[in-house]
Write a protein that holds these residues in place. Sequence first.
Motif, PDB file in Angstrom:
ATOM      1  N   LYS A  14       0.832  -1.210   0.000  1.00 33.02           N
ATOM      2  CA  LYS A  14       0.000   0.000   0.000  1.00 33.02           C
ATOM      3  C   LYS A  14       0.866   1.260   0.000  1.00 33.02           C
ATOM      4  N   SER A  15       1.894   1.285   0.841  1.00 35.07           N
ATOM      5  CA  SER A  15       2.744   2.475   0.893  1.00 35.07           C
ATOM      6  C   SER A  15       3.511   2.641  -0.419  1.00 35.07           C
ATOM      7  N   TYR A  16       3.966   1.541  -1.004  1.00 38.79           N
ATOM      8  CA  TYR A  16       4.681   1.568  -2.281  1.00 38.79           C
ATOM      9  C   TYR A  16       3.774   2.124  -3.377  1.00 38.79           C
ATOM     10  N   ASP A  30     -10.255  -0.882  -4.657  1.00 33.74           N
ATOM     11  CA  ASP A  30      -9.736  -1.120  -5.996  1.00 33.74           C
ATOM     12  C   ASP A  30      -8.313  -1.658  -5.972  1.00 33.74           C
ATOM     13  N   MET A  31      -7.866  -2.191  -4.858  1.00 33.42           N
ATOM     14  CA  MET A  31      -6.488  -2.653  -4.753  1.00 33.42           C
ATOM     15  C   MET A  31      -6.200  -3.799  -5.716  1.00 33.42           C
ATOM     16  N   GLU A  32      -7.142  -4.697  -5.890  1.00 35.71           N
ATOM     17  CA  GLU A  32      -6.919  -5.823  -6.810  1.00 35.71           C
ATOM     18  C   GLU A  32      -6.650  -5.312  -8.224  1.00 35.71           C
ATOM     19  N   SER A  33      -7.410  -4.320  -8.655  1.00 39.24           N
ATOM     20  CA  SER A  33      -7.204  -3.735  -9.979  1.00 39.24           C
ATOM     21  C   SER A  33      -5.836  -3.076 -10.091  1.00 39.24           C
ATOM     22  N   GLU A  34      -5.416  -2.375  -9.036  1.00 41.34           N
ATOM     23  CA  GLU A  34      -4.110  -1.717  -9.041  1.00 41.34           C
ATOM     24  C   GLU A  34      -2.983  -2.739  -9.031  1.00 41.34           C
ATOM     25  N   ILE A  35      -3.179  -3.837  -8.292  1.00 40.37           N
ATOM     26  CA  ILE A  35      -2.182  -4.907  -8.272  1.00 40.37           C
ATOM     27  C   ILE A  35      -2.063  -5.522  -9.668  1.00 40.37           C
ATOM     28  N   ARG A  36      -3.187  -5.712 -10.335  1.00 37.16           N
ATOM     29  CA  ARG A  36      -3.166  -6.248 -11.700  1.00 37.16           C
ATOM     30  C   ARG A  36      -2.381  -5.322 -12.635  1.00 37.16           C
ATOM     31  N   LYS A  37      -2.625  -4.005 -12.508  1.00 36.73           N
ATOM     32  CA  LYS A  37      -1.903  -3.036 -13.349  1.00 36.73           C
ATOM     33  C   LYS A  37      -0.400  -3.135 -13.115  1.00 36.73           C
ATOM     34  N   PHE A  38      -0.032  -3.219 -11.848  1.00 39.50           N
ATOM     35  CA  PHE A  38       1.388  -3.335 -11.500  1.00 39.50           C
ATOM     36  C   PHE A  38       1.966  -4.614 -12.115  1.00 39.50           C
ATOM     37  N   HIS A  52       4.719 -13.269  -3.555  1.00 38.96           N
ATOM     38  CA  HIS A  52       6.165 -13.092  -3.319  1.00 38.96           C
ATOM     39  C   HIS A  52       6.862 -12.445  -4.517  1.00 38.96           C
ATOM     40  N   GLU A  53       6.475 -12.851  -5.725  1.00 41.34           N
ATOM     41  CA  GLU A  53       7.096 -12.312  -6.936  1.00 41.34           C
ATOM     42  C   GLU A  53       6.876 -10.793  -7.024  1.00 41.34           C
ATOM     43  N   MET A  54       5.692 -10.359  -6.675  1.00 43.11           N
ATOM     44  CA  MET A  54       5.379  -8.926  -6.708  1.00 43.11           C
ATOM     45  C   MET A  54       6.143  -8.163  -5.633  1.00 43.11           C
ATOM     46  N   THR A  57       9.706  -7.800  -6.639  1.00 42.14           N
ATOM     47  CA  THR A  57       9.852  -6.774  -7.678  1.00 42.14           C
ATOM     48  C   THR A  57       9.774  -5.384  -7.069  1.00 42.14           C
ATOM     49  N   MET A  58       8.841  -5.167  -6.148  1.00 43.94           N
ATOM     50  CA  MET A  58       8.687  -3.843  -5.526  1.00 43.94           C
ATOM     51  C   MET A  58       9.904  -3.471  -4.686  1.00 43.94           C
ATOM     52  N   LYS A  59      10.621  -4.439  -4.179  1.00 48.18           N
ATOM     53  CA  LYS A  59      11.787  -4.150  -3.330  1.00 48.18           C
ATOM     54  C   LYS A  59      13.060  -3.897  -4.143  1.00 48.18           C
TER      55      LYS A  59
END
Length: 166
Positions: A14-16, A30-38, A52-54, A57-59
Amino acid sequence: MAPIEQVNHLAFAKSYHKAYGYFRDNEDDDMESEIRKFQESYRLNVSGKLDHEMIKTMKQPRCEVTKFKFNEVTPGKTDTVIWLYSGNHGDLSPFNGPSGVWAHAFQPTHGRLNFDADERWSNIQPTTTDQVDLVTIGLHEAAHILGHQRCQNPNAVMFALIGRAK
């Protein structure tokens, strides 16, 4: 993921996402939609689920996006000037018509970026074989204004031969 790990990863995600503009406010719905976009943007498995893969990647280190502000100003009263020219335009680097030299920029102390007016520029992706990618070429030349030099990696924006449709 273990429950505590899930909570920590969710807070991190969320902070990322807020820091990098994926969420406008508190859009938990709408977090699921935003996660899909990412996931789509980073070519991950598109599940809409935080995995874990996401998180991995964010780190990873990333480039920051600077929020430039562009204004039309009187020449001579700005740090950077962008021009559209054909042929000889007085900087000892004349353009040579379509499919030649597309653009050139000068070091930070000069701050000039010149595009060849004879090219068929496009900001639509992907470009066709008769078009030149304005965004990629503009980014490459803007990096020269910031002091970056060309590199040897053919996948990098600072590689000398960029922007042509493949």
